[in-house]
Design a protein around this motif. Sequence first.
Motif, PDB file in Angstrom:
ATOM      1  N   LYS A  88       0.814  -1.239   0.056  1.00 60.81           N
ATOM      2  CA  LYS A  88       0.074  -0.062  -0.055  1.00 60.81           C
ATOM      3  C   LYS A  88       1.067   1.320  -0.157  1.00 60.81           C
ATOM      4  N   HIS A  89       2.042   0.968   0.630  1.00 65.33           N
ATOM      5  CA  HIS A  89       3.002   2.499   0.726  1.00 65.33           C
ATOM      6  C   HIS A  89       4.021   2.426  -0.220  1.00 65.33           C
ATOM      7  N   TYR A  90       4.287   1.116  -1.107  1.00 62.11           N
ATOM      8  CA  TYR A  90       5.317   0.889  -1.839  1.00 62.11           C
ATOM      9  C   TYR A  90       5.823   2.130  -2.768  1.00 62.11           C
TER      10      TYR A  90
ATOM     11  N   ASP B   9       9.246   6.844  -3.973  1.00 65.73           N
ATOM     12  CA  ASP B   9       9.252   8.201  -4.330  1.00 65.73           C
ATOM     13  C   ASP B   9      10.317   8.813  -3.317  1.00 65.73           C
ATOM     14  N   ALA B  10      10.341   8.254  -2.144  1.00 68.34           N
ATOM     15  CA  ALA B  10      11.309   8.767  -1.145  1.00 68.34           C
ATOM     16  C   ALA B  10      12.721   8.268  -1.297  1.00 68.34           C
ATOM     17  N   GLY B  11      13.093   7.567  -2.612  1.00 67.64           N
ATOM     18  CA  GLY B  11      14.138   7.010  -2.924  1.00 67.64           C
ATOM     19  C   GLY B  11      14.568   5.892  -2.200  1.00 67.64           C
ATOM     20  N   ALA B  12      13.814   4.960  -1.980  1.00 64.65           N
ATOM     21  CA  ALA B  12      13.867   3.889  -1.239  1.00 64.65           C
ATOM     22  C   ALA B  12      13.490   2.533  -2.261  1.00 64.65           C
ATOM     23  N   GLU B  13      14.022   1.469  -1.770  1.00 62.66           N
ATOM     24  CA  GLU B  13      13.398   0.096  -2.314  1.00 62.66           C
ATOM     25  C   GLU B  13      13.025  -0.796  -1.150  1.00 62.66           C
ATOM     26  N   VAL B  14      12.223  -1.868  -1.188  1.00 63.76           N
ATOM     27  CA  VAL B  14      11.742  -2.809  -0.226  1.00 63.76           C
ATOM     28  C   VAL B  14      12.388  -4.031  -0.653  1.00 63.76           C
ATOM     29  N   LEU B  15      13.011  -5.009   0.156  1.00 56.72           N
ATOM     30  CA  LEU B  15      13.206  -6.138   0.147  1.00 56.72           C
ATOM     31  C   LEU B  15      12.782  -7.049   1.192  1.00 56.72           C
ATOM     32  N   VAL B  16      11.873  -7.848   1.168  1.00 54.65           N
ATOM     33  CA  VAL B  16      11.445  -8.860   2.019  1.00 54.65           C
ATOM     34  C   VAL B  16      11.906 -10.104   1.975  1.00 54.65           C
ATOM     35  N   ILE B  17      12.680 -10.482   2.827  1.00 52.60           N
ATOM     36  CA  ILE B  17      13.461 -11.718   3.171  1.00 52.60           C
ATOM     37  C   ILE B  17      12.544 -12.692   3.932  1.00 52.60           C
ATOM     38  N   TRP B  18      12.301 -14.200   3.409  1.00 49.39           N
ATOM     39  CA  TRP B  18      11.481 -15.063   3.909  1.00 49.39           C
ATOM     40  C   TRP B  18      12.333 -16.241   4.377  1.00 49.39           C
ATOM     41  N   ARG B  19      12.111 -16.369   5.736  1.00 48.72           N
ATOM     42  CA  ARG B  19      12.949 -17.273   6.333  1.00 48.72           C
ATOM     43  C   ARG B  19      12.573 -18.748   6.668  1.00 48.72           C
TER      44      ARG B  19
ATOM     45  N   ARG C 142       2.802 -13.476  -3.456  1.00 45.96           N
ATOM     46  CA  ARG C 142       2.558 -12.703  -4.379  1.00 45.96           C
ATOM     47  C   ARG C 142       0.820 -12.859  -4.680  1.00 45.96           C
ATOM     48  N   ASP C 143       0.428 -13.870  -4.831  1.00 49.03           N
ATOM     49  CA  ASP C 143      -0.943 -13.974  -5.396  1.00 49.03           C
ATOM     50  C   ASP C 143      -1.850 -13.459  -4.152  1.00 49.03           C
ATOM     51  N   LYS C 144      -1.424 -13.700  -2.745  1.00 48.53           N
ATOM     52  CA  LYS C 144      -2.064 -13.353  -1.665  1.00 48.53           C
ATOM     53  C   LYS C 144      -2.203 -11.655  -1.575  1.00 48.53           C
ATOM     54  N   THR C 145      -1.174 -11.289  -1.751  1.00 45.04           N
ATOM     55  CA  THR C 145      -0.805  -9.862  -1.211  1.00 45.04           C
ATOM     56  C   THR C 145      -0.744  -9.068  -2.260  1.00 45.04           C
ATOM     57  N   LYS C 146      -0.706  -9.262  -3.552  1.00 43.79           N
ATOM     58  CA  LYS C 146      -0.544  -8.373  -4.832  1.00 43.79           C
ATOM     59  C   LYS C 146       0.642  -7.733  -4.851  1.00 43.79           C
ATOM     60  N   ALA C 147       1.740  -8.195  -4.051  1.00 44.53           N
ATOM     61  CA  ALA C 147       3.019  -7.454  -3.665  1.00 44.53           C
ATOM     62  C   ALA C 147       3.800  -7.494  -4.829  1.00 44.53           C
ATOM     63  N   THR C 148       4.467  -6.290  -5.196  1.00 46.23           N
ATOM     64  CA  THR C 148       5.518  -6.016  -6.575  1.00 46.23           C
ATOM     65  C   THR C 148       6.781  -5.832  -6.033  1.00 46.23           C
ATOM     66  N   MET C 149       7.184  -5.861  -4.707  1.00 46.74           N
ATOM     67  CA  MET C 149       8.689  -5.542  -4.156  1.00 46.74           C
ATOM     68  C   MET C 149       9.248  -6.671  -4.509  1.00 46.74           C
TER      69      MET C 149
ATOM     70  N   GLY D 269       4.083   0.579   7.083  1.00 50.02           N
ATOM     71  CA  GLY D 269       4.442   1.754   5.940  1.00 50.02           C
ATOM     72  C   GLY D 269       4.335   2.959   6.598  1.00 50.02           C
ATOM     73  N   ASP D 270       3.623   3.480   7.558  1.00 51.93           N
ATOM     74  CA  ASP D 270       3.527   4.916   8.068  1.00 51.93           C
ATOM     75  C   ASP D 270       4.941   4.966   8.751  1.00 51.93           C
ATOM     76  N   GLU D 271       5.275   3.990   9.670  1.00 50.53           N
ATOM     77  CA  GLU D 271       6.458   4.192  10.586  1.00 50.53           C
ATOM     78  C   GLU D 271       7.556   4.222   9.690  1.00 50.53           C
ATOM     79  N   ILE D 272       7.876   3.252   8.526  1.00 51.82           N
ATOM     80  CA  ILE D 272       8.754   3.531   7.659  1.00 51.82           C
ATOM     81  C   ILE D 272       8.774   4.792   6.970  1.00 51.82           C
ATOM     82  N   MET D 273       7.813   5.157   6.334  1.00 51.25           N
ATOM     83  CA  MET D 273       7.805   6.470   5.854  1.00 51.25           C
ATOM     84  C   MET D 273       8.471   7.542   7.006  1.00 51.25           C
ATOM     85  N   GLN D 274       8.042   7.690   8.107  1.00 54.28           N
ATOM     86  CA  GLN D 274       8.562   8.594   8.943  1.00 54.28           C
ATOM     87  C   GLN D 274      10.124   8.621   9.086  1.00 54.28           C
ATOM     88  N   HIS D 275      10.762   7.332   8.997  1.00 55.46           N
ATOM     89  CA  HIS D 275      12.058   7.233   8.978  1.00 55.46           C
ATOM     90  C   HIS D 275      12.908   7.868   7.930  1.00 55.46           C
TER      91      HIS D 275
END
Length: 167
Positions: free
Chosen positions: A77-79, A84-94, A107-114, A158-164
């Motif tokens: 939702k915040h991607y 636009d804030a000059g960052a990329e997101v990488l999610v690591i699954w353990r 991806r199917d469940k979340t529609k994530a593109t990161m 996302g809101d917390e990440i955007m603040q940082h």
Amino acid sequence: MITKTITTLCLTAVALMASTSVAEELKVGDKAPEFSLKGEGADTINLSDFKGKKLVLSFNRANWCPFCMKQVVDLQKHYDAIQDAGAEVLVIWREEATGSDGLKKIRDKTKATMPFALDLKAERTGAYSPEGFDSYIIDEQGKIIAVLEGTKPDRAMGDEIMQHLKK
């Protein structure tokens, strides 16, 4: 006397091994440790691939974890704003034992593109997120500028990440 000496030596050896095998947790100001991970398909993802832009590095478990799915949906939702804030997101699954098939489910469940990557049992990213729920913001030079601690049910959103990112 000999038994006491042997016992003391054994206890000292155990203490030394324990102190060297437990790494200090990463903190703001530390250089982010390099890693190379299997991405989706045949892609390899390296931390150095993100040099020159900020990186939001988030750790999660697997497609069966509702808290993980909640975070990824929120990150998506915040991607655009994160990018636009000059960052990329990488999610690591353990714990995504089904590999690329599991990432496709996510991806199917979340529609994530990161980008997603796998590091089963934290073999290559063990210095990050000892509990497996934290997120890190890494600057353009590879230095950690924020550590956002997470718990099983509560992760950085996302809101917390955007603040940082706006600092």
